[in-house]
Scaffold this motif. Sequence first.
Motif, mmCIF file in Angstrom:
data_model
loop_
_atom_site.group_PDB
_atom_site.id
_atom_site.type_symbol
_atom_site.label_atom_id
_atom_site.label_comp_id
_atom_site.label_asym_id
_atom_site.label_seq_id
_atom_site.Cartn_x
_atom_site.Cartn_y
_atom_site.Cartn_z
ATOM 1 N N VAL A 67 0.861 -1.176 0.000
ATOM 2 C CA VAL A 67 0.000 0.000 0.000
ATOM 3 C C VAL A 67 0.894 1.221 0.000
ATOM 4 O O VAL A 67 1.755 1.375 0.880
ATOM 5 C CB VAL A 67 -0.945 0.022 1.214
ATOM 6 C CG1 VAL A 67 -1.700 1.348 1.278
ATOM 7 C CG2 VAL A 67 -1.934 -1.136 1.152
ATOM 8 N N SER A 68 0.736 2.081 -0.992
ATOM 9 C CA SER A 68 1.531 3.301 -1.098
ATOM 10 C C SER A 68 0.659 4.388 -1.695
ATOM 11 O O SER A 68 -0.554 4.206 -1.854
ATOM 12 C CB SER A 68 2.771 3.050 -1.967
ATOM 13 O OG SER A 68 2.393 2.694 -3.280
ATOM 14 N N SER A 69 1.263 5.502 -2.035
ATOM 15 C CA SER A 69 0.500 6.546 -2.706
ATOM 16 C C SER A 69 0.280 6.169 -4.159
ATOM 17 O O SER A 69 1.027 5.374 -4.729
ATOM 18 C CB SER A 69 1.230 7.889 -2.616
ATOM 19 O OG SER A 69 2.378 7.854 -3.445
ATOM 20 N N ILE A 81 2.799 8.523 2.416
ATOM 21 C CA ILE A 81 1.407 8.460 2.840
ATOM 22 C C ILE A 81 1.368 8.438 4.368
ATOM 23 O O ILE A 81 2.371 8.162 5.019
ATOM 24 C CB ILE A 81 0.704 7.191 2.302
ATOM 25 C CG1 ILE A 81 1.431 5.923 2.793
ATOM 26 C CG2 ILE A 81 0.599 7.216 0.790
ATOM 27 C CD1 ILE A 81 0.722 4.624 2.466
ATOM 28 N N LEU A 87 -5.090 3.389 9.940
ATOM 29 C CA LEU A 87 -4.960 2.720 8.644
ATOM 30 C C LEU A 87 -4.535 1.275 8.839
ATOM 31 O O LEU A 87 -5.061 0.363 8.175
ATOM 32 C CB LEU A 87 -3.942 3.453 7.772
ATOM 33 C CG LEU A 87 -3.644 2.821 6.412
ATOM 34 C CD1 LEU A 87 -4.893 2.788 5.546
ATOM 35 C CD2 LEU A 87 -2.515 3.569 5.703
ATOM 36 N N ASN A 247 -8.698 2.223 -1.293
ATOM 37 C CA ASN A 247 -8.308 2.783 -2.583
ATOM 38 C C ASN A 247 -9.109 4.043 -2.903
ATOM 39 O O ASN A 247 -10.318 4.111 -2.633
ATOM 40 C CB ASN A 247 -8.497 1.754 -3.694
ATOM 41 C CG ASN A 247 -7.190 1.066 -4.024
ATOM 42 O OD1 ASN A 247 -6.313 0.946 -3.171
ATOM 43 N ND2 ASN A 247 -7.049 0.609 -5.259
ATOM 44 N N ASP A 251 -5.243 10.823 2.334
ATOM 45 C CA ASP A 251 -4.840 11.091 3.713
ATOM 46 C C ASP A 251 -4.944 12.591 3.979
ATOM 47 O O ASP A 251 -5.394 13.372 3.125
ATOM 48 C CB ASP A 251 -3.430 10.558 3.977
ATOM 49 C CG ASP A 251 -2.362 11.226 3.116
ATOM 50 O OD1 ASP A 251 -2.655 12.282 2.512
ATOM 51 O OD2 ASP A 251 -1.235 10.697 3.036
ATOM 52 N N TYR A 257 -4.409 6.765 -1.538
ATOM 53 C CA TYR A 257 -3.917 5.424 -1.251
ATOM 54 C C TYR A 257 -4.109 4.516 -2.460
ATOM 55 O O TYR A 257 -5.100 4.608 -3.185
ATOM 56 C CB TYR A 257 -4.650 4.816 -0.057
ATOM 57 C CG TYR A 257 -4.362 5.497 1.263
ATOM 58 C CD1 TYR A 257 -3.097 5.450 1.821
ATOM 59 C CD2 TYR A 257 -5.364 6.170 1.957
ATOM 60 C CE1 TYR A 257 -2.821 6.058 3.027
ATOM 61 C CE2 TYR A 257 -5.108 6.792 3.169
ATOM 62 C CZ TYR A 257 -3.829 6.732 3.699
ATOM 63 O OH TYR A 257 -3.561 7.339 4.886
ATOM 64 N N SER A 259 -3.212 0.218 -3.551
ATOM 65 C CA SER A 259 -2.641 -1.087 -3.187
ATOM 66 C C SER A 259 -2.336 -1.889 -4.448
ATOM 67 O O SER A 259 -3.101 -1.874 -5.409
ATOM 68 C CB SER A 259 -3.608 -1.869 -2.288
ATOM 69 O OG SER A 259 -4.767 -2.240 -3.001
#
Length: 414
Positions: A67-69, A81, A87, A247, A251, A257, A259
């Motif tokens: 999970v990232s930006s 993020i 989260l 998704n 933030d 977000y 994934s």
Amino acid sequence: MNWKLFIARRIYKSNEGGRKVSKPAVRIATAGIAIGLAVMIISVSVVIGFKHQVRNKVVGMGGDIIVSSIDGAQLYQMTPIVGNDSLMDIINRIPEISHTQRYSVKPGMIMTSDNFQGMMLKGVAQEYDRTFLQKHLLEGEIPTFTDSAASNRVLVSRSVADKLSLKVGDKLYTYYIENNIRARRLTVSGIYQTNFSYFDDLFLITDLYTVNRLNGWKPEQVGGIEITVKDYSQLTQANDCIRSSINDQTDRYGEIYCSRTSEEIYPQIFDWLNLLDINIWVILILMTGVAGFTMISGLLIIILERTNMIGVLKALGADNASIRKIFLSLSVFLIGRGMIWGNIIGISVCLIQYYFHPFRLDPATYYVSTVPIELHIGWYLLINIGTLLISVSMLIAPSYLISHIHPAKSIRFE
């Protein structure tokens, strides 16, 4: 008692009747079954073992899901993020998830008095699962990493240590270039080796606090969250659940977000592994075909040498179907004997390689130092059942040669 099975057993126990032609032919056919089955067992064990070991190394240094930006398509330089407890709780509530851990990365350079190398400094926090690194740790120890204090300690790979002549306890200077040059002195606390050059040639492992400071991020920000699933077969389902939960959400700093599975992040590696499935199917088809055709030739020779017996049975009132069952039953006995030897040879080779590793590989090319083996009883049973059914099915058509044998001519046949 079934008289057809009785006759087939008598022929089998009579050492193929001592016939000069059928005896070596049947031995060749039996050997073909044994060799083919052994090759199939070894091939499946090696391919499954290789796929799992490479996959485990890919996800071991990262995760099954990241999970990232949404802008973080590049793992090396990503937008942060917010990776706070709320989260993490949302992700951990998904039933398919077994573990979550935060990480950040920072590209930089290592310099010594006579050498230098580019690298990726990866920061991890206290929840980091050490199992994978502990398994591949060669020297030193894994320090306790946190997100609240700098440890000034780092894990380096064997390839980096060899290139820069580093050992446990040495000080190394790392440099990071943005608007200006920033430097950090770190102490080598341990040396690891995964034999996966994609990671070994790049990654140094340290604490999350240090990497976030170098990136200039807030304490709650991270590069991403690595997620491990309980069952890899549920990877897509777990990722769909994560996407439905977070998704396209943003933030507090406006980052979206996103994934992605490990298969989406490293498509070239997993596409290569999927190609191995084609190779194994080619081997299975070829070996089954070879075993079947050698058995066909053996059966035809047995029928021709038993022409006199077939004529006598027909004269006594046996029909073609009953006589075919005799020879098909005999074929099952011969195939079974070949399969027993095939299992003994194949499983023995697998066990020897599994425990003693006599066959080695170049890890720079194959990512593993020895030929990997995965023992899987279910696959062995499927291979045995498939070999038996296909081999017997291939013998049905040749067995119809019996219907062309006439009693009056065959009784006088020499």
